[in-house]
Design an enzyme around this catalytic site. Structure first.
Site, PDB file in Angstrom:
ATOM      1  N   GLU A   1       0.840  -1.200   0.000  1.00  0.00           N
ATOM      2  CA  GLU A   1       0.000   0.000   0.000  1.00  0.00           C
ATOM      3  C   GLU A   1       0.875   1.251   0.000  1.00  0.00           C
ATOM      4  OE1 GLU A   1      -4.007  -1.096   2.129  1.00  0.00           O
ATOM      5  OE2 GLU A   1      -2.416  -1.088   3.611  1.00  0.00           O
TER       6      GLU A   1
ATOM      7  N   CYS B   1     -11.109   1.849   6.506  1.00  0.00           N
ATOM      8  CA  CYS B   1     -10.325   3.051   6.832  1.00  0.00           C
ATOM      9  C   CYS B   1     -10.702   4.288   6.023  1.00  0.00           C
ATOM     10  CB  CYS B   1      -8.834   2.761   6.711  1.00  0.00           C
ATOM     11  SG  CYS B   1      -8.293   2.390   5.042  1.00  0.00           S
TER      12      CYS B   1
HETATM   13 ZN    ZN Z   1      -7.919   3.968   3.627  1.00  0.00          ZN
END
Ligand code: ZN
Length: 638
Positions: A321, A405
């Site tokens: 990520e 998130c």
């Molecule tokens: Zn996120």
């Protein structure tokens, strides 16, 4: 009066803007409501209830699920700062009661550990996110306290921070795998004036990269927390993300490969990097640490000149990520997490407030309108976690509950957008973003009111009516994208010298400042080292980056070629995608005559014909019929 997150408090700004108000309203009526329902549905609130009752087991959700409740509280608190809302206030108080009830006597609160592994707290700093969750608790606590003046959640945050301060540097020496506590502790320091929170934030910043604790945990995965989790082994996850190509431990995923002050390139998980750099910038602001500041400037330079998409998105790679190498910016496989764009906005706003340099506000603007906004659907109910710059039509926003998130992070940004519109510094006011709004604040004790109206992002006309009780200089940003700009005060021209802030030092008694920002539709090329963009152009009509979608174009998108000197015609379409300006860009497509029955022909015998490639703002893509999308179009560039 406490210091807000930035120099202007959320409650000081009331946004009334043709472009942004619908987004902010949907955020309040859709996202924040959905998110609350989901706290119950996902078991997040039940986890707090069980912990409060002293139960064991029965934990639901991801091990960092507590942070969902905290982010919701933070977003809801920003709404309460702007307007009273008895129903919302009641729910906020209920959630706070649950959290306060779950907090142990010693200040510790984390329902995963309390319910699942009570004997293993603080054993897996790499992956188990206790400090990350605690950081979000503290951010929510500060937001709630500043919105309401009540200490109910602040006391919980202070209790947790004090516990962390007791344990770390003593029983435990180490830094979190996911930064967040650092910036939260600095917020808490600014609200309470307690130096120990600033010192503890500095401890976490300075220890990162010197600390062998994360590597030790990696080598002792069977001894640390995270194996008990029913939906996946959190400890084993470290073996994927904390290794280099040879399978050896590599701390760069968590920016722990070197001390921050020695780092030259942005590395690892991009959200973590942004939260760390936001905290470091705050720390520089508080301490004047020049070595850390030099690192911030180096890292910003590396990110913005070699590792950032034209949308302001960052972090191209899925597995970590995060960041990879200079100029590695693939389009269709771009990761560019919505949270990373939000994190970049957090960092750049702090850089702006620290320096007063307009280039940081320019990047906040680019990221807001493009890399961030694309993450949210026009219905306010669907979100991108991942923001590619090209798609074959199979990438779609999903309901916020499927990824925990990004939606709540978007919720807290929309709810606090007013903080990004203005700032104050050394007794002066800065107009950072052009968003219709009313600002009522004090600058060094002087009451100031600004009424702003703005036609952005479609045209560049801004009006500011300013009142001040004393002579407060007002600085108005001329963006880097403006090809020409005029600023007048009651019809009189002010000096404008290119991009940057125009300083208007005078008395204010309702004078009107008119800002006119000219800009052209511009074709953009990427550095030749960016493999995916070679020979291609992107189209900007600042501050918006544009994209082509199949639904607007007759031919498959790959057939269009856009000459590098192509003209474009802009048309405002009030009923399309809630009102957007579309662009028709001169292009060519292959002449299809003569292709019937043949797969290959001599190139010299083929021809092309003129066509227009229709573009919509990138943020608005994937809100209609699914199909191909691209930001970078084939061109005649070599
Ligand atoms: Zn996120």
């Amino acid at each position: 009066m406490t210091t807000p997150q930035y120099s202007v408090a959320v409650g000081d700004v009331e946004i009334d803007d043709e472009f942004w108000t619908p987004w902010i309203r949907r955020n309040r009526t859709e996202t924040i409501e959905y998110q609350y329902d989901q706290l119950e549905e996902s078991g997040a609130l039940e986890n707090f209830r069980r912990a409060a009752a002293g139960r064991e087991g029965g934990f639901q959700g991801m091990w960092f699920q507590d942070s969902d409740a905290y982010k919701w509280l933070e977003a809801a608190s920003y709404e309460l700062a702007k307007a009273d809302d008895p129903g919302l206030r009641e729910r906020v108080d209920e959630v706070i009661d649950l959290i306060a009830g779950a907090q142990r006597e010693d200040g510790y609160v984390n329902t995963y550990f309390q319910l699942v592994e009570p004997d293993k707290q603080w054993t897996n700093l790499n992956m188990l996110h206790e400090l990350y969750c605690g950081g979000h608790l503290i951010e929510a606590a500060v937001a709630h306290y500043q919105a309401t003046g009540e200490r109910s959640l602040l006391d919980v945050g202070v209790g947790f921070a004090d516990h962390v301060d007791d344990v770390f540097g003593d029983e435990v020496d180490g830094v979190p795998g996911h930064e967040e506590i650092e910036l939260a502790l600095i917020k808490l320091y600014r609200v309470t004036g307690e130096d120990r929170y600033l010192d503890r934030a500095r401890y976490f910043v300075d220890l990162r990269g010197h600390d062998d604790r994360l590597a030790w945990e990696f080598d002792h995965l069977d001894e640390v927390a995270g194996h008990e989790y029913s939906d996946g082994d959190a400890a084993e996850g470290a073996e994927v993300v904390f290794t280099d190509d040879d399978g050896e431990y590599d701390g760069s995923y968590a920016q722990a490969h070197a001390p921050v002050r020695e780092q030259d390139t942005v590395e690892g998980h991009s959200v973590r990097a942004m939260y760390l750099f936001a905290a470091v910038t705050d720390l520089v602001d508080e301490t004047g640490d020049e070595e850390l500041w030099a690192a911030m400037e180096r890292l910003w330079e590396n990110m913005t000149t070699k590792r950032m998409y034209v949308t302001g998105g960052i972090g191209p790679e899925h597995e970590h990520e995060g960041f990879t190498e200079d100029y590695d910016l693939p389009n269709e496989t771009a990761y560019a997490e919505t949270c990373a764009a939000i994190g970049s906005i957090f960092w750049n706003q702090r850089l702006l407030e620290h320096t007063g340099e307009a280039k940081y506000a320019d990047l906040v603007e680019r990221t807001l309108y493009n890399g961030f906004l694309a993450g949210v659907g026009l219905d306010g109910k669907r979100f991108f976690y991942v923001n590619p710059l090209a798609s074959s039509g199979d990438h779609h926003r999903k309901g916020w509950f499927t990824c925990a998130c990004c939606p709540p992070n978007a919720a807290r940004l929309f709810a606090s957008l007013g903080q990004y519109c203005y700032s104050t510094r050394d007794g002066e006011l800065y107009v950072d973003q052009f968003v219709g709004s009313t600002l009522e604040t004090t600058v060094d004790g002087v009451d100031v009111t600004v009424e702003q109206s703005s036609s952005l992002p479609w045209t560049g006309d801004v009006t500011l009516a300013i009142d001040a009780e004393g002579p407060v200089p007002v600085n108005v940003r001329v963006p880097e994208w403006a090809t020409d700009a005029t600023v007048t005060v009651d019809g009189e021209d002010a000096d404008v010298d290119g991009a940057g802030f125009v300083r208007l030092a005078r008395e204010w008694d309702g004078e009107t400042v008119e800002v006119t920002l000219e800009r052209e539709t511009e074709l953009i090329a990427a550095h030749p080292a960016v493999e995916d963009d070679v020979g291609r152009v992107a189209v900007e009509r600042a501050p918006l980056v544009y994209a082509a979608e199949a639904v607007d174009n007759d031919r498959p998108l790959h057939q269009y070629a856009v000459p590098s000197d192509a003209d474009a015609e802009a048309t405002h379409e009030p009923s399309l995608l809630e009102g957007v300006t579309t662009l028709d860009v001169d292009a060519t497509v292959p002449d299809l005559d003569g292709w019937d029955g043949s797969l290959y022909r001599p190139a010299s015998e083929t021809a092309s014909e003129e066509a227009a490639l229709t573009l919509v703002p990138y943020y608005a893509w994937d809100n209609r019929e699914a199909g191909d999308m691209q930001v970078w179009h084939r061109s005649d560039l070599s």
